[in-house]
Write an enzyme that holds these catalytic residues in place. Structure first.
Site: not given
Lengths: 431, 194
Positions: A219, A223, A247-248, A291
């Site tokens: 922040h 971004s 959107k997210d 894994e």
């Protein structure tokens, strides 16, 4: 810090006003993921994966706390309590499969998130600290995932614990006693299982703390975006809420459809059948693999088969850890002034035709048996991997001639940004 | 993202806060529908998260206990375990039955007769949970030599509740009689509890 045009939080009623004066938590949220955070208007869906990673962290903590209510970290009963969760506990099957597949999906989204950062060079100034904290989070995730995989106390759990703690044995002088200390014994047993459970419970909260630092650091400059051009004026941004919450949210819905498809219909596809055999300290399964999300690093570990000054075992361990540690130096290895791969023709070629195929090869070899030709392929791929970060990237970023950048984000989106060009816009950003 | 403000055809300008002529914009509808769907989904997720803490199948599988009382003599008690809790089975003496029946039930805190608390044909066999109805301690009196309280039944030492020979609360803080669990006689000497 935020842009000067960021919306100011205004409490709507007396209760919120009271809160805002005593503990401005709503203001904090508003400025972090609400309308008070201006975000570049041109983010693609690749910018969705940070939120998705946050979602999977919360999912893992919630389902993990539930599983811990029914699990017992004791070698006598651990394996049975996992079956008990799956068969006896109400909705236990859902909790268990959500947690097991949630780990896989956490890594899926984090890998996309990391490679987004690599392609768009998000690690470049002024965002180095975000990147560095991100690498720390990734390392913490690896430790957490490894220890979680030990808890069901199946064959893969046991031999995974044996092999991974064996890595520490490669350290000169202190190695063997260090391994014994880590395990609290000479082989994985009750002491190791108990401490792994304790740490597996603790580390996700450490990760959550690091995530808060990651977002805090984000922040400060704000971004990044697909053009790599910094925000110049208000018309380059939209408020996080409602634009990116929506959107997210949509992206999250799509991710959940894929995720729940695995949970409901393919719950064991990403796991290994041998982990349904209880741990047996006297017999190693013929083909042990970690894994899937550790395959590339496992391939690097196994690529070192020859002694050269140092023993092969130590080289493998050093290379495996270095493969991630090298990411810490990326902000200084990549010297170019332009961030986004879209405007870096040479960088882009080496990304898509160099790094990505090599990662795919390492991924494949990590899951393959430790025999030829996979060993040799792993060796070549490992060499290229380090070559990419330590040699190719510094060179191409110094010599390449980037494509012309758009004047601003607005211009990239709308084709022109007259206001900003003619200086008629709001106050420009101090960068 | 190019035209973040351009939407429904019925609304010429849709900058924030401006409503269409019918008062509900298409965007509002989508918003309400999406948030409602997410809300319903979120509530559905709560069900497994809450339900997982309820007794699991293996715990519920322990919910019946078979008990052989052939060796229980008059005046004796045995303690057994039902759902991880003690259960008291006592074969009452004629004097105890008489004492229980002599009480005026309307004077009791939890009015019940001995007959109501036993099975027909087996009025001398009293089966109660060994869990004080006050705060869950195990009352004394089932074993020989233990304090049976002022009314010759059971006595809870934690907070001083006295139960009579029919295990009814007579004195002390407990709100109700010792609970008679569901059970049945499968033969004259075999009980199935639960």
């Amino acid at each position: 810090m935020s842009f000067p045009w960021a919306k100011e939080y205004t409490p709507q009623n007396g209760v919120m006003k009271f809160f805002d004066e005593k503990l401005p938590l709503p203001r904090f949220i508003y400025n972090a993921v609400g309308a008070g955070y201006p975000v570049p208007r041109n983010l693609s869906y690749f910018w969705n994966f940070g939120v998705l990673a946050g979602f999977f962290l919360v999912l893992q903590i919630v389902t993990g706390v539930v599983l811990a209510m029914h699990y017992a970290a004791n070698t006598q009963v651990a394996f049975a309590t996992v079956e008990h969760i799956a068969r006896d506990v109400n909705w236990g099957w859902l909790m268990r499969y959500t947690h097991a597949n949630g780990a896989s999906f956490f890594f899926v989204v984090i890998y996309i998130h990391i490679f987004r950062g690599l392609f768009y060079a998000s690690y470049k100034p002024p965002r180095e600290m975000i990147w560095l904290i991100g690498v720390v989070i990734f390392l913490l995730m690896m430790a957490t995932a490894f220890m979680g995989y030990v808890l069901p106390w199946g064959q893969m759990s046991f031999w995974g614990a044996q092999v991974i703690t064996g890595l520490f044995e490669a350290i000169p002088l202190v190695g063997p006693p260090l391994k014994t200390w880590l395990l609290g014994g000479f082989a994985p047993d009750n002491a190791a299982l108990n401490r792994f459970f304790s740490l597996h419970f603790l580390l996700p909260f450490v990760i959550a703390g690091a995530v808060i630092l990651h977002i805090w650091a984000l922040h400060i400059p704000g971004s990044s975006n697909p053009t790599g051009v910094e925000v110049k004026t208000e018309s380059d941004t939209v408020p996080f809420h409602p634009y990116y919450t929506a959107k997210d949210g949509f992206g999250l819905g799509v991710a959940l459809i894929v995720f729940m498809t695995f949970v409901f219909f393919l719950p064991n596809t990403l796991g290994h059948p041998d982990n349904y055999i209880e741990a047996n300290p006297l017999s190693t399964p013929a083909h042990i693999v970690p894994e899937w999300y550790f395959y590339p690093f496992y391939a690097i570990l196994r690529a070192f088969t020859f002694d050269f000054i140092l023993p092969a075992k130590l080289w493998g361990v050093l290379a495996m850890f270095s493969a991630i540690l090298v990411w810490f130096f990326l902000p200084w290895l990549d010297k170019g002034p332009v961030r986004s791969g879209h405007y870096r023709p040479l960088f882009r070629k080496f990304f898509w035709f160099g790094l990505i195929p090599v990662m795919a090869v390492l991924f494949y070899c990590g899951g393959a048996p430790a025999e030829e030709p996979y060993v040799m392929i792993s060796q070549i791929a490992t060499a290229y991997y380090f070559l990419h970060f330590l040699v190719i990237l510094p060179i191409i970023s110094s010599i390449e001639r980037p494509d012309p950048l758009p004047f601003s984000i607005t211009e990239a989106v709308l084709g022109s940004d007259k206001k900003a060009v003619l200086g008629e816009n709001a106050e420009p950003v101090a960068t | 993202m190019a035209s973040t403000t351009g939407i429904a055809d019925t609304t010429p300008d849709v900058t924030e806060g401006v409503e269409g002529e019918d008062g509900v914009r298409r965007r509002d509808f989508i918003n309400i529908a999406a948030v409602s769907a997410a809300g319903v989904g979120g509530l559905a997720v709560l069900l497994p998260l809450v339900s997982q803490m309820a007794p699991s199948k293996d715990v519920l599988a322990e919910s019946t206990t078979e008990l052989d009382i052939s060796s229980l003599d008059v005046g004796q008690s045995i303690k057994a375990v039902f759902r991880k809790q003690p259960i008291f089975v006592r074969r009452l003496t004629p004097a105890e039955i008489e004492a229980a029946n002599a009480v005026n039930t309307s004077s009791l805190r939890d009015p019940q007769t001995l007959e109501e608390r036993t099975k027909p044909g087996h009025e001398s066999v009293l089966v109660v949970m060994g869990v004080c109805t006050h705060l869950g301690c195990v009352p004394l009196g089932a074993q020989e030599g233990e304090n049976k309280g002022e009314f010759g039944g059971y006595f809870c030492p934690c907070h001083g509740s006295h139960y009579d020979t029919a295990a009814r609360i007579r004195k002390g803080p407990a709100p109700s009689n010792l609970v008679v669990p569901d059970y049945e006689f499968t033969s004259d000497t075999t009980l199935v509890i639960g």
